[in-house]
Motif scaffolding. Structure first.
Motif, short mmCIF file in Angstrom:
data_model
loop_
_atom_site.label_atom_id
_atom_site.label_comp_id
_atom_site.label_asym_id
_atom_site.label_seq_id
_atom_site.Cartn_x
_atom_site.Cartn_y
_atom_site.Cartn_z
N ILE A 111 0.85 -1.21 0.00
CA ILE A 111 0.00 0.00 0.00
C ILE A 111 0.87 1.24 0.00
O ILE A 111 0.59 2.21 -0.70
N ALA A 112 1.98 1.18 0.77
CA ALA A 112 2.83 2.36 0.88
C ALA A 112 3.32 2.80 -0.49
O ALA A 112 3.45 3.99 -0.76
N SER A 113 3.55 1.85 -1.41
CA SER A 113 4.07 2.23 -2.72
C SER A 113 3.00 2.96 -3.55
O SER A 113 3.29 3.57 -4.56
N GLN A 114 1.74 2.88 -3.13
CA GLN A 114 0.66 3.54 -3.86
C GLN A 114 0.21 4.82 -3.17
O GLN A 114 -0.80 5.39 -3.52
N LEU A 115 0.96 5.21 -2.15
CA LEU A 115 0.51 6.31 -1.32
C LEU A 115 1.30 7.59 -1.59
O LEU A 115 2.52 7.55 -1.70
N VAL A 116 0.59 8.71 -1.72
CA VAL A 116 1.29 9.99 -1.87
C VAL A 116 0.73 10.96 -0.83
O VAL A 116 -0.49 11.12 -0.71
N VAL A 117 1.63 11.58 -0.08
CA VAL A 117 1.17 12.57 0.91
C VAL A 117 0.94 13.90 0.18
O VAL A 117 1.52 14.13 -0.89
N PRO A 118 0.08 14.79 0.73
CA PRO A 118 -0.35 15.98 -0.02
C PRO A 118 0.80 16.80 -0.61
O PRO A 118 0.72 17.22 -1.76
N ASP A 119 1.87 17.00 0.17
CA ASP A 119 2.95 17.86 -0.34
C ASP A 119 3.65 17.27 -1.54
O ASP A 119 4.32 17.98 -2.29
N GLU A 120 3.51 15.96 -1.72
CA GLU A 120 4.22 15.33 -2.84
C GLU A 120 3.33 15.08 -4.06
O GLU A 120 3.80 14.54 -5.05
N ILE A 121 2.08 15.49 -3.97
CA ILE A 121 1.21 15.30 -5.14
C ILE A 121 1.64 16.31 -6.21
O ILE A 121 1.72 17.52 -5.94
N ASN A 122 1.95 15.79 -7.40
CA ASN A 122 2.56 16.67 -8.41
C ASN A 122 1.55 17.15 -9.47
O ASN A 122 1.93 17.46 -10.59
#
Ligand code: ATP
Length: 268
Positions: free
Chosen positions: A2-13
């Motif tokens: 799951i972690a590999s599919q997860l993006v935290v808000p600051d890293e959403i491009n």
């Protein structure tokens, strides 16, 4: 996994500036989905104004559904889990059961959070008598986890599904997605804006006729337009590279001739 599919808000491009021609839809999403997250205390006060816990984006492939989901998470400052449905269908039931529970529990920990499920109909399609027992149990478990989110007024986890076959979705799933948005094939005007966006920082000719390009690309999705521009750019760079190579070869040949002339002089 799951972690590999997860993006935290600051890293959403991705943000709204990366999406062209869908201003009206974006405005509706802002009102329906983002505002209730940003002003959660006001909306969660009454059962009637609860923020939606399910959002459906439907429309043909390549027209921006994934972009919209990511940009929504970015603006609402939500984490984004891109759930690959094959993970829930490919494994043994015991495994998928644990994975589904883990995804929901992670989303709740990270909230506010969007769990994005592309091709949601492939996993939550209308139930039939021929459903494999494990598939039927998986769907039931998924819906009950989802109901857990729906009945918790303070919870800000949204299941956002994307599909190009909304008619195949189980009715029970459709009910859980009260906010539904159509993401259409771009019109001529929208194609013009998408082309302008894709080429905004590219070294294009100054007299490029976007209107003509838009009218010549009837039936192209945003993704097709992106591919068209990519190919045009690659052709151009290949031409430049070929010209460059030819110049280098020429100058090598010239040097070689000069050297052999001077060698001749030396021998003399
Ligand atoms: P699929 O159903 O195949 O998953 P999708 O609807 O989720 O497709 P996206 O993945 O969001 O489509 O878009 C694919 C690509 O097409 C984007 O990365 C972008 O380059 C381009 N694109 C599509 N629509 C737009 C748009 N409205 N504005 C700018 N670019 C777009």
């Amino acid at each position: 996994i799951i972690a590999s599919q997860l993006v935290v808000p600051d890293e959403i491009n991705v943000n709204w500036k990366d999406i062209a021609g869908l201003d009206h839809l974006i405005q509706e999403l802002r009102e329906t989905v983002i505002l209730p997250i940003q002003k959660r205390d006001l909306f969660a006060d009454s059962r009637l104004t609860q923020p939606p816990k399910g959002v459906l984006l439907h429309g043909p492939p390549g027209c921006g559904k994934t972009l919209i989901a990511k940009a929504t998470a970015k603006e609402a400052h939500m984490s984004f889990i891109n759930l690959d449905v094959s993970l829930l269908t490919d494994k043994w039931y015991g495994e998928t059961q644990k994975l589904a529970a883990a995804v929901f529990s992670l989303a709740v920990k990270l909230q506010p959070c969007i769990v994005f499920i592309d091709e949601i109909e492939s996993f939550l399609r209308t139930r039939t008598q021929h459903d494999h027992e494990a598939t039927a149990m998986m769907k039931t478990q998924f819906m009950s986890l989802w109901d857990g989110l729906i009945t918790d007024p303070g919870c800000t986890v949204i299941i956002m599904g994307a599909t190009n076959r909304p008619q195949d979705l189980d009715k029970a799933i459709q009910r859980r997605m009260p906010a539904t948005f159509h993401v259409p094939m771009p019109s001529e005007n929208q194609r013009e804006r998408i082309l302008q966006l894709i080429l905004r920082s590219e070294p294009v000719a100054t007299d490029i006729d976007f209107k003509r390009l838009a009218s010549a690309t009837e039936g192209f999705s945003g993704s097709d337009l992106h591919e068209l521009c990519r190919q045009a750019a690659v052709y151009r760079v290949r031409d430049l590279a070929r010209e460059d190579l030819a110049r280098e070869e020429q100058s090598k040949a010239k040097n070689a001739t000069n050297n052999s002339d001077s060698d001749d002089e030396y021998v003399d």
